[in-house]
Write a protein that holds these residues in place. Structure first.
Motif, mmCIF file in Angstrom:
data_model
loop_
_atom_site.group_PDB
_atom_site.id
_atom_site.type_symbol
_atom_site.label_atom_id
_atom_site.label_comp_id
_atom_site.label_asym_id
_atom_site.label_seq_id
_atom_site.Cartn_x
_atom_site.Cartn_y
_atom_site.Cartn_z
ATOM 1 N N VAL A 190 2.189 32.853 26.833
ATOM 2 C CA VAL A 190 3.649 32.921 26.760
ATOM 3 C C VAL A 190 4.214 32.043 25.646
ATOM 4 N N GLY A 191 3.349 31.318 24.928
ATOM 5 C CA GLY A 191 3.817 30.493 23.825
ATOM 6 C C GLY A 191 4.535 29.231 24.271
ATOM 7 N N SER A 192 4.183 28.712 25.437
ATOM 8 C CA SER A 192 4.831 27.502 25.949
ATOM 9 C C SER A 192 4.056 26.262 25.504
ATOM 10 N N PRO A 193 4.752 25.153 25.265
ATOM 11 C CA PRO A 193 4.053 23.909 24.918
ATOM 12 C C PRO A 193 3.442 23.251 26.148
ATOM 13 N N TRP A 194 2.463 22.379 25.910
ATOM 14 C CA TRP A 194 1.940 21.558 27.003
ATOM 15 C C TRP A 194 1.766 20.129 26.510
ATOM 16 N N VAL A 195 1.531 19.208 27.428
ATOM 17 C CA VAL A 195 1.365 17.794 27.075
ATOM 18 C C VAL A 195 -0.118 17.431 27.079
ATOM 19 N N HIS A 196 -0.757 17.606 28.233
ATOM 20 C CA HIS A 196 -2.199 17.378 28.334
ATOM 21 C C HIS A 196 -2.832 18.564 29.030
ATOM 22 N N LEU A 197 -4.161 18.653 28.899
ATOM 23 C CA LEU A 197 -4.892 19.759 29.518
ATOM 24 C C LEU A 197 -5.800 19.255 30.624
ATOM 25 N N ARG A 198 -5.966 20.097 31.624
ATOM 26 C CA ARG A 198 -6.847 19.815 32.756
ATOM 27 C C ARG A 198 -7.821 20.977 32.899
ATOM 28 N N LEU A 199 -9.080 20.624 33.169
ATOM 29 C CA LEU A 199 -10.126 21.641 33.287
ATOM 30 C C LEU A 199 -10.570 21.743 34.741
ATOM 31 N N CYS A 200 -10.568 22.960 35.287
ATOM 32 C CA CYS A 200 -11.048 23.160 36.660
ATOM 33 C C CYS A 200 -12.572 23.098 36.657
ATOM 34 N N ARG A 201 -13.145 22.189 37.442
ATOM 35 C CA ARG A 201 -14.596 22.036 37.453
ATOM 36 C C ARG A 201 -15.273 22.989 38.425
ATOM 37 N N THR A 202 -14.505 23.877 39.045
ATOM 38 C CA THR A 202 -15.125 24.931 39.846
ATOM 39 C C THR A 202 -15.375 26.171 39.000
ATOM 40 N N CYS A 203 -14.363 26.568 38.195
ATOM 41 C CA CYS A 203 -14.467 27.851 37.484
ATOM 42 C C CYS A 203 -14.237 27.748 35.991
ATOM 43 N N GLY A 204 -13.789 26.591 35.462
ATOM 44 C CA GLY A 204 -13.591 26.459 34.024
ATOM 45 C C GLY A 204 -12.194 26.813 33.545
ATOM 46 N N HIS A 205 -11.285 27.108 34.458
ATOM 47 C CA HIS A 205 -9.898 27.388 34.061
ATOM 48 C C HIS A 205 -9.303 26.173 33.347
ATOM 49 N N VAL A 206 -8.660 26.421 32.198
ATOM 50 C CA VAL A 206 -7.954 25.362 31.491
ATOM 51 C C VAL A 206 -6.467 25.524 31.762
ATOM 52 N N GLY A 207 -5.854 24.476 32.281
ATOM 53 C CA GLY A 207 -4.422 24.513 32.578
ATOM 54 C C GLY A 207 -3.754 23.254 32.079
ATOM 55 N N CYS A 208 -2.421 23.246 32.137
ATOM 56 C CA CYS A 208 -1.687 22.086 31.629
ATOM 57 C C CYS A 208 -1.302 21.158 32.775
#
Ligand SMILES: [Zn+2]
Ligand SMILES: [Zn+2]
Ligand SMILES: [Zn+2]
Length: 100
Positions: free
Chosen positions: A26-44
């Motif tokens: 969606v072209g949104s900014p983020w501050v920091h990233l978090r990685l899900c250690r179950t499935c590898g999803h990268v989220g803000c």
């Protein structure tokens, strides 16, 4: 690991995207990233406008995230609301795009 019963959910994962998966769409900014250690999803993180890492937890109940950007090597369990020690640190897929 005191108080956290979820260490069995920690996997060796491949990050799903170079930045927050949903923010990139969606072209949104983020501050920091978090990685899900179950499935590898990268989220803000929760300082980001859309908080996709927390949204991922609510959608999937994957409990453990890693500080991914910057790569800080710590873990957090959403269920226990506790910092945890991770057995290893996931390498970044570089370069990470910068919006902030
Ligand atoms: Zn836990
Ligand atoms: Zn996001
Ligand atoms: Zn996940």
């Amino acid at each position: 690991m005191i108080g956290c019963r979820h260490s069995m959910t920690i996997n060796d994962v491949t990050p799903s995207a170079r930045g927050c998966e949903e923010c990139l769409k969606v072209g949104s900014p983020w501050v920091h990233l978090r990685l899900c250690r179950t499935c590898g999803h990268v989220g803000c993180c929760d300082q980001s406008p859309l908080r996709h890492a927390t949204a991922h937890f609510h959608a999937t109940h994957h409990p453990i995230i890693e500080g991914y950007d910057p790569p800080e090597g710590w873990g957090w369990c959403y269920v226990d609301e506790a910092m945890i020690d991770l057995p290893d640190q996931t390498a970044q897929l570089t370069p990470i795009p910068r919006y902030v």
